[in-house]
Design an enzyme around this catalytic site. Structure first.
Site, PDB file in Angstrom:
ATOM      1  N   ASP A   4       2.402   5.334  -7.014  1.00 16.27           N
ATOM      2  CA  ASP A   4       3.611   5.157  -6.384  1.00 16.27           C
ATOM      3  C   ASP A   4       4.608   4.887  -7.207  1.00 16.27           C
ATOM      4  O   ASP A   4       5.864   5.096  -6.885  1.00 16.27           O
ATOM      5  CB  ASP A   4       3.500   3.850  -5.424  1.00 16.27           C
ATOM      6  CG  ASP A   4       2.466   4.192  -4.265  1.00 16.27           C
ATOM      7  OD1 ASP A   4       1.532   3.470  -4.270  1.00 16.27           O
ATOM      8  OD2 ASP A   4       2.833   5.147  -3.522  1.00 16.27           O
ATOM      9  N   HIS A  22       0.914  -1.069  -0.077  1.00 22.35           N
ATOM     10  CA  HIS A  22       0.131  -0.099   0.144  1.00 22.35           C
ATOM     11  C   HIS A  22       0.814   1.136   0.052  1.00 22.35           C
ATOM     12  O   HIS A  22       1.656   1.346  -0.997  1.00 22.35           O
ATOM     13  CB  HIS A  22      -1.012  -0.034   1.233  1.00 22.35           C
ATOM     14  CG  HIS A  22      -1.892   1.114   1.291  1.00 22.35           C
ATOM     15  ND1 HIS A  22      -2.363   1.681   0.137  1.00 22.35           N
ATOM     16  CD2 HIS A  22      -2.867   1.466   2.282  1.00 22.35           C
ATOM     17  CE1 HIS A  22      -3.236   2.652   0.695  1.00 22.35           C
ATOM     18  NE2 HIS A  22      -3.438   2.451   2.063  1.00 22.35           N
ATOM     19  N   HIS A  32      -2.882  -2.499  -9.572  1.00 22.56           N
ATOM     20  CA  HIS A  32      -3.898  -2.021  -8.607  1.00 22.56           C
ATOM     21  C   HIS A  32      -5.017  -2.556  -8.541  1.00 22.56           C
ATOM     22  O   HIS A  32      -5.341  -3.047  -9.462  1.00 22.56           O
ATOM     23  CB  HIS A  32      -4.150  -0.506  -9.163  1.00 22.56           C
ATOM     24  CG  HIS A  32      -4.731   0.343  -8.006  1.00 22.56           C
ATOM     25  ND1 HIS A  32      -6.167   0.234  -7.757  1.00 22.56           N
ATOM     26  CD2 HIS A  32      -4.372   1.242  -7.335  1.00 22.56           C
ATOM     27  CE1 HIS A  32      -6.338   1.357  -6.730  1.00 22.56           C
ATOM     28  NE2 HIS A  32      -5.207   1.820  -6.700  1.00 22.56           N
TER      29      HIS A  32
HETATM   30  C1  SDX Z   1      -1.686   2.118  -3.305  1.00 25.55           C
HETATM   31  O1  SDX Z   1      -6.265   0.652  -2.888  1.00 25.55           O
HETATM   32  C2  SDX Z   1      -5.980   1.760  -3.262  1.00 25.55           C
HETATM   33  O2  SDX Z   1      -6.611   2.529  -3.600  1.00 25.55           O
HETATM   34  C3  SDX Z   1      -4.298   1.772  -2.949  1.00 25.55           C
HETATM   35  C4  SDX Z   1      -3.815   3.260  -3.334  1.00 25.55           C
HETATM   36  C5  SDX Z   1      -4.296   4.588  -2.606  1.00 25.55           C
HETATM   37  O3  SDX Z   1      -4.507   5.483  -3.083  1.00 25.55           O
HETATM   38  O4  SDX Z   1      -4.690   4.276  -1.311  1.00 25.55           O
HETATM   39  O5  SDX Z   1      -4.098   3.429  -4.701  1.00 25.55           O
HETATM   40  C6  SDX Z   1      -2.256   3.413  -3.207  1.00 25.55           C
HETATM   41  O6  SDX Z   1      -1.468   1.268  -2.574  1.00 25.55           O
HETATM   42  C7  SDX Z   1      -1.222   1.793  -4.774  1.00 25.55           C
HETATM   43  C8  SDX Z   1      -0.704   0.308  -5.041  1.00 25.55           C
HETATM   44  C9  SDX Z   1       0.703   0.289  -4.558  1.00 25.55           C
HETATM   45  N1  SDX Z   1       1.536  -1.040  -4.274  1.00 25.55           N
HETATM   46  C10 SDX Z   1       2.135  -1.555  -5.171  1.00 25.55           C
HETATM   47  O7  SDX Z   1       2.359  -0.813  -6.134  1.00 25.55           O
HETATM   48  C11 SDX Z   1       2.485  -2.829  -4.777  1.00 25.55           C
HETATM   49  C12 SDX Z   1       2.751  -3.839  -5.900  1.00 25.55           C
HETATM   50  N2  SDX Z   1       1.577  -3.988  -6.380  1.00 25.55           N
HETATM   51  C13 SDX Z   1       0.815  -5.353  -6.183  1.00 25.55           C
HETATM   52  O8  SDX Z   1       1.342  -5.997  -4.998  1.00 25.55           O
HETATM   53  C14 SDX Z   1      -0.567  -5.536  -6.443  1.00 25.55           C
HETATM   54  O9  SDX Z   1      -0.638  -4.877  -7.722  1.00 25.55           O
HETATM   55  C15 SDX Z   1      -1.686  -4.856  -5.525  1.00 25.55           C
HETATM   56  C16 SDX Z   1      -1.398  -5.320  -4.050  1.00 25.55           C
HETATM   57  C17 SDX Z   1      -1.529  -3.315  -5.680  1.00 25.55           C
HETATM   58  C18 SDX Z   1      -3.013  -5.209  -5.990  1.00 25.55           C
HETATM   59  O10 SDX Z   1      -3.073  -6.528  -5.701  1.00 25.55           O
HETATM   60  P1  SDX Z   1      -4.331  -7.529  -6.075  1.00 25.55           P
HETATM   61  O11 SDX Z   1      -5.522  -6.574  -6.672  1.00 25.55           O
HETATM   62  O12 SDX Z   1      -4.728  -8.237  -4.832  1.00 25.55           O
HETATM   63  O13 SDX Z   1      -3.811  -8.207  -7.236  1.00 25.55           O
HETATM   64  P2  SDX Z   1      -3.301  -9.511  -7.189  1.00 25.55           P
HETATM   65  O14 SDX Z   1      -2.209  -9.744  -6.259  1.00 25.55           O
HETATM   66  O15 SDX Z   1      -4.333 -10.755  -7.124  1.00 25.55           O
HETATM   67  O16 SDX Z   1      -2.591  -9.822  -8.785  1.00 25.55           O
HETATM   68  C19 SDX Z   1      -3.125 -10.378  -9.855  1.00 25.55           C
HETATM   69  C20 SDX Z   1      -2.144 -10.856 -10.851  1.00 25.55           C
HETATM   70  C21 SDX Z   1      -1.396 -12.224 -10.090  1.00 25.55           C
HETATM   71  O17 SDX Z   1      -0.898 -12.786 -10.827  1.00 25.55           O
HETATM   72  P3  SDX Z   1      -1.465 -14.228 -10.816  1.00 25.55           P
HETATM   73  O18 SDX Z   1      -1.043 -14.823  -9.541  1.00 25.55           O
HETATM   74  O19 SDX Z   1      -3.005 -14.218 -11.273  1.00 25.55           O
HETATM   75  O20 SDX Z   1      -0.694 -14.977 -12.201  1.00 25.55           O
HETATM   76  O21 SDX Z   1      -1.096  -9.925 -11.219  1.00 25.55           O
HETATM   77  C22 SDX Z   1       0.174 -10.132 -10.478  1.00 25.55           C
HETATM   78  C23 SDX Z   1      -0.247 -11.287  -9.383  1.00 25.55           C
HETATM   79  O22 SDX Z   1       0.651 -11.995  -9.225  1.00 25.55           O
HETATM   80  N3  SDX Z   1       0.625  -8.951  -9.883  1.00 25.55           N
HETATM   81  C24 SDX Z   1       1.937  -8.621  -9.959  1.00 25.55           C
HETATM   82  C25 SDX Z   1       1.975  -7.165  -9.412  1.00 25.55           C
HETATM   83  N4  SDX Z   1       0.681  -6.872  -8.860  1.00 25.55           N
HETATM   84  C26 SDX Z   1       0.021  -7.977  -9.334  1.00 25.55           C
HETATM   85  N5  SDX Z   1       2.985  -9.401 -10.384  1.00 25.55           N
HETATM   86  C27 SDX Z   1       4.085  -8.419 -10.555  1.00 25.55           C
HETATM   87  N6  SDX Z   1       4.285  -7.297 -10.158  1.00 25.55           N
HETATM   88  C28 SDX Z   1       3.148  -6.712  -9.458  1.00 25.55           C
HETATM   89  N7  SDX Z   1       3.433  -5.366  -8.948  1.00 25.55           N
END
Ligand code: SDX
Length: 515
Positions: free
Chosen positions: A411, A316, A355
């Site tokens: 971010d 996050h 996201h």
């Molecule tokens: C913020 O919620 C909000 O509004 C948050 C925010 C706000 O203003 O408050 O917008 C601010 O927190 C932005 C997000 C910042 N976080 C990151 O950048 C961390 C990296 N991102 C991931 O951890 C992830 O994308 C999340 C946590 C942001 C979202 O995760 P989800 O919705 O649970 O998605 P998921 O984990 O189910 O991913 C779906 C697929 C998966 O692949 P499969 O297992 O289906 O094969 O996408 C992949 C994930 O492995 N994936 C990624 C990835 N994010 C998702 N693979 C590599 N790198 C990534 N960053």
């Protein structure tokens, strides 16, 4: 002209027809705002099936399973709207692009909290109250002074919000009665005044607490919030002003009288727009945490402290710090293909991408890239920018990320701006918390004002643990062993090691060792 035939208002049956194949019974579930009430499913009961368990409670009605809240609406809110498919973000209906272009952070704070753009006099009243409440009790210097110099600023800030609440018993429903804030829903003027005062304090002191955490790390005296500056100018002043008693500035003042410090206008405006972009984002993890905590009716400072803890995580708010650590580790654009290959092998995470809601683009990331250019024009470009651009362009062309709808989020770029502005990496999440306090208090206030009152948030679970079993004595027990199945043996060091050896030593004199 003939009488127009009245347009027949199209109606449709807004309901879901459900057949429970276990019993053959049919149900009609009402649909409102394109959603169905999860509690309806409690009425869908069936006798326990041959493969069921008593803990499934089949006869007592269905539960709705939604691990991670992937598709569960926990509130009705009028504050922020996000359309993840079209890349839309609006505060109280106003597009984020227009607010970033024309508004200020405190004006957006007013909009998010009170629901309308303020008049000039309303805004100046709000600004005056917030800035007036920036001052901290003198004891805060002892509080922050009690941290080690290298304590993570988010650990200090999370603690500080809880500490802040200890000054205001008038804000504590545990002391003043649980309707202290919920009676605002009936328009109680005293209650509304009390609520607004806590909101002024939380927003006003968010910068002061953040600046104090920063000054601990820098080994500098704390700076009293100045007057005559904007919210973000005041924040930068508290971060960077070298007060006359500051040992470093003493040598400066010996040669010349220290000029009154005024933050660079481009940096102040860039930070103000970044604060606008980070002010709210509907039910993100930290805002949900504030409401989860707020639903048991503690004081708002404790709820905000919980939200701060949630935002700390690298999934996050901690992502902006993680992005820079990732870019530093990649080192150069040449290493991008190797890094992305490791991500695809799930050995690494592409921080700043993906996201839960935005599946095409995060509208904030486009605005942030423009701010980055303005800042780099003043600070000089960051050498990491080439790696960031190479990573960004490669990921957006790579089917692994495209097929998973992973785009750069807010971010991905914000960390580069904060680094160009000279902030240490572990301070980046703090720069996310300060503006997000506005979103947290806006949602908290909306919850307290809800006409139907506040229900404690207490979700259900699906129990998959052991069924009933009887207690057994030591002799009848079979050892359950293995990693994670029993307490790990930890390696002691320093004093703990000597004390442990002393204990063993003293036990060696015939007393049966407990080891
Ligand atoms: C913020 O919620 C909000 O509004 C948050 C925010 C706000 O203003 O408050 O917008 C601010 O927190 C932005 C997000 C910042 N976080 C990151 O950048 C961390 C990296 N991102 C991931 O951890 C992830 O994308 C999340 C946590 C942001 C979202 O995760 P989800 O919705 O649970 O998605 P998921 O984990 O189910 O991913 C779906 C697929 C998966 O692949 P499969 O297992 O289906 O094969 O996408 C992949 C994930 O492995 N994936 C990624 C990835 N994010 C998702 N693979 C590599 N790198 C990534 N960053």
């Amino acid at each position: 002209m003939g009488q127009e035939t009245p347009k027949v208002k199209q109606t449709r049956n807004n309901s879901l027809a459900v057949i429970d194949n276990r019993t053959g019974k049919q149900y009609s579930v009402p649909i409102t705002h394109n959603s169905i009430p999860a509690t309806f499913f409690k009425s869908i009961r069936a006798p326990a099936g041959p493969d069921g368990r008593p803990e499934d409670e089949t006869e007592r009605g269905l539960r709705v399973a939604d691990r991670g809240f992937l598709n569960t609406a926990v509130i009705e809110s009028a504050i922020t709207y996000i359309d993840g498919e079209r890349g839309i973000l609006r505060y109280r209906g106003y597009p984020i692009e227009q607010l970033a272009e024309n508004s200020t952070f405190l004006e957006c704070a007013y909009l998010l909290i009170y629901g309308a753009l303020p008049t000039r006099s309303q805004l100046s009243h709000f600004e005056r109250e917030v800035l007036l409440h920036g001052i901290m009790h003198a004891d805060a210097t002892k509080f922050f002074g009690s941290f080690r110099y290298d304590a993570h600023p988010m650990a200090m800030l999370t603690s500080a919000f809880g500490y802040l609440g200890s000054y205001y018993e008038e804000a504590n429903p545990s002391l003043q009665g649980q309707t202290l804030f919920t009676k605002c829903a009936k328009g109680d003027p005293e209650a509304l005044q009390n609520m607004d005062k806590q909101i002024y304090r939380l927003i006003g002191k968010a910068t002061t607490l953040a600046a104090m955490a920063y000054r601990v790390r820098q080994g500098r005296e704390f700076v009293v919030p100045p007057t005559g500056m904007s919210y973000t100018e005041s924040f930068l002043y508290q971060l960077d002003h070298l007060s006359p008693t500051d040992s470093f500035s003493a040598s400066v003042s010996a040669s010349s009288s220290p000029s009154p410090y005024k933050p660079h206008p481009v940096l102040a405006r860039a930070l103000d727009v970044l604060f606008i972009l980070h002010a709210d984002h509907e039910m993100n993890a930290s805002s949900t945490t504030v409401l989860q905590t707020g639903s048991s009716l503690p004081d708002p400072y404790s709820a905000v402290a919980a939200g701060c803890a949630s935002l700390y995580g690298p999934l996050h708010g901690g992502a902006n710090e993680a992005v820079i650590r990732m870019l530093v580790a990649i080192g150069s654009p040449d290493n991008v293909p190797g890094f992305l290959a490791a991500v695809k092998r799930r050995e690494k995470v592409l921080s700043g991408f993906g996201h839960r809601v935005y599946k095409t683009s995060d509208p904030r990331s486009f605005i942030i890239r423009k701010i980055a250019n303005d800042v780099f024009a003043v600070t000089g470009p960051d050498p990491l920018l080439d790696t960031a651009m190479a990573l960004h362009d490669a990921a957006l062309k790579d089917d692994y990320f495209v097929s998973r709808k992973l785009a750069p989020n807010v971010d991905f770029w914000s960390g580069l701006i904060y680094r160009a502005m000279g902030f240490p990496m572990d301070f980046f999440p703090v720069l996310f918390v300060v503006p997000r306090v506005v979103g947290w208090v806006a949602h908290w206030r909306q919850m307290m004002l809800s006409p139907e009152g506040v229900k404690i948030w207490r979700p259900r679970q699906i129990y998959v643990g052991p069924s009933e079993r009887s207690y057994v004595s030591f002799d009848e027990r079979e050892a359950v062993q293995g990693p994670g199945k029993e307490p790990s043996a930890v390696v002691h060091s320093g004093m703990a090691k000597r004390r442990r050896l002393a204990e063993v030593g003293s036990l060696a004199t015939g007393v049966k060792s407990k080891l």
